[in-house]
Design an enzyme around this catalytic site. Structure first.
Site, mmCIF file in Angstrom:
data_model
loop_
_atom_site.group_PDB
_atom_site.id
_atom_site.type_symbol
_atom_site.label_atom_id
_atom_site.label_comp_id
_atom_site.label_asym_id
_atom_site.label_seq_id
_atom_site.Cartn_x
_atom_site.Cartn_y
_atom_site.Cartn_z
ATOM 1 N N CYS A 158 -1.008 -21.318 8.751
ATOM 2 C CA CYS A 158 -1.896 -21.250 9.792
ATOM 3 C C CYS A 158 -3.182 -21.799 9.850
ATOM 4 C CB CYS A 158 -2.221 -19.657 9.943
ATOM 5 S SG CYS A 158 -2.737 -18.997 8.375
ATOM 6 N N GLU A 211 -3.688 -21.060 -0.847
ATOM 7 C CA GLU A 211 -3.926 -21.273 0.345
ATOM 8 C C GLU A 211 -4.663 -22.949 0.232
ATOM 9 O OE1 GLU A 211 -3.979 -20.264 4.672
ATOM 10 O OE2 GLU A 211 -3.212 -19.528 2.748
ATOM 11 N N HIS A 252 -9.431 -18.652 12.793
ATOM 12 C CA HIS A 252 -9.734 -19.462 11.598
ATOM 13 C C HIS A 252 -10.394 -20.764 11.905
ATOM 14 C CE1 HIS A 252 -7.143 -17.164 9.225
ATOM 15 N NE2 HIS A 252 -6.075 -17.970 8.921
#
Length: 360
Positions: A158, A211, A252
């Protein structure tokens, strides 16, 4: 376009819930099966979800009384009722890989939100506006799996959806060389709300497990090419990333610093962004934003609250483009992490696969 029967595997989690809202009135896809873990199997969806419904819109009546099937033990029945499934399960990575391959080997295509197969070299990881041609690896994957219809396709992480789309169309003309990105990521990316994660209120956590590695490696697969039945990742640009969890519900944001082989002007960059269209726009896919990349000239834009829902949460917002003292340029990007970044990106990928005939 004909209607396709769809299963949501992992329907009780946050991403599964988002799939349900997106598919409630979808013109091509009709939800026929909801599946989850054995703990929820046999219950109606409303019984299983209880107070755990996390979406802003209410649970649709048509889902409330659907009986949840066992995602692992009812595969024969599930695959007999659907044309393909969305996978949003919460399991160990090796277990997810095995489960998704099991569905594929039952001749059921899998469109996955999970990271487990992102680096399987014959599994396309696709952002439909950027690398739609990677779905051409699917016949090679089918040969390996021994299937005629079944295959796995995945969406990317994402956080990439905010900054990679801004860099991708610049690379062909100017050669993106080095990228430093700092991402500021919403709590829904961890499948949390402020009610379930009160520690995030008035807090910032400078670590999100795995991440940074994804943010540095996955763009290179998006930039890769198909050779000998496999997707070979590109060896450039060079990415370095730092990923931070911030007290925001959805959205984000990425702060990007970039060097080019051939430095463009600001006007050239903005023109490319404003005019960029990908395969999703060419095909006029139902979920595709009409304008994918949107540049804002105001000094204080894009902002999470005002821009995250741009084009139903499927567009990318860019702003604050300026020259840097160490890099050629710096700018900020924003995307909605559970729409463009998660379930919405998977639905758009499924629309691409449907339009290109991979579900037939």
């Amino acid at each position: 376009m004909k209607k396709y029967r769809v299963g949501i595997v992992g329907a009780t989690g946050m991403v599964g819930q988002r799939f349900m809202t997106l598919l409630e009135n979808h013109p091509w896809f009709e939800v026929a099966v909801l599946a989850a873990s054995s703990r929820s199997a046999g219950k109606t969806y409303q019984e299983a979800i209880g107070r755990k419904w996390c979406m802003d819109t209410p649970l649709a009546d048509k889902y409330k009384d659907m009986v949840i099937m066992d995602a692992e033990n009812d595969i024969d029945e599930i695959t007999s009722k659907v044309d393909f499934v969305f996978s949003a399960v919460n399991m160990k990575k090796d277990d997810i890989k095995a489960l998704e391959e099991k569905y594929a080997k039952h001749e059921c295509p899998v469109v996955s939100n999970n990271s487990a197969h992102r680096f399987t070299d014959d599994v396309p990881m696709v952002v439909p506006e950027l690398n739609a041609e990677h779905i051409n690896v699917i016949p090679y994957q089918r040969k390996r799996l021994g299937t005629k219809r079944g295959f796995i396709a995945v969406k990317s992480n994402c956080s990439l959806q905010s900054y990679v789309p801004a860099l991708y169309p610049l690379h062909e003309k100017f050669g993106v060389k080095n990228v430093l990105v700092c991402t500021y990521q919403a709590i829904s990316g961890a499948s949390k709300t402020f009610e379930t994660w009160p520690e995030m209120i008035d807090n910032v956590i400078p670590y999100i497990g795995g991440e940074e590695e994804k943010s540095e490696k996955e763009p290179l697969k998006l930039w890769g090419e198909i050779k000998d039945g496999k997707i070979v990742p590109a060896n450039k640009p060079n990415f370095t990333a730092q990923c931070i969890r911030v007290p925001v519900s959805n959205g984000h944001l990425g702060a990007v610093f970039v060097n080019f082989e051939k430095k463009p002007t600001k006007d050239e960059m903005i023109e490319i962004w404003n005019n960029f269209k990908g395969r999703a726009q060419e095909l006029e896919l139902p979920t595709a934003p009409k304008k994918f990349l949107n540049y804002f000239t105001e000094d204080d834009r894009p902002q999470i609250k005002s821009e995250r829902m741009l084009e139903n949460g499927m567009a990318v917002s860019i702003g604050r483009l300026r020259e840097d003292t160490q890099y050629d340029y710096k700018f900020v990007c924003l995307s909605h992490n559970t729409l463009r970044g998660a379930a919405g990106g998977a639905v758009l990928l499924a629309e691409l696969l449907a339009a290109e005939g991979y579900f037939d």
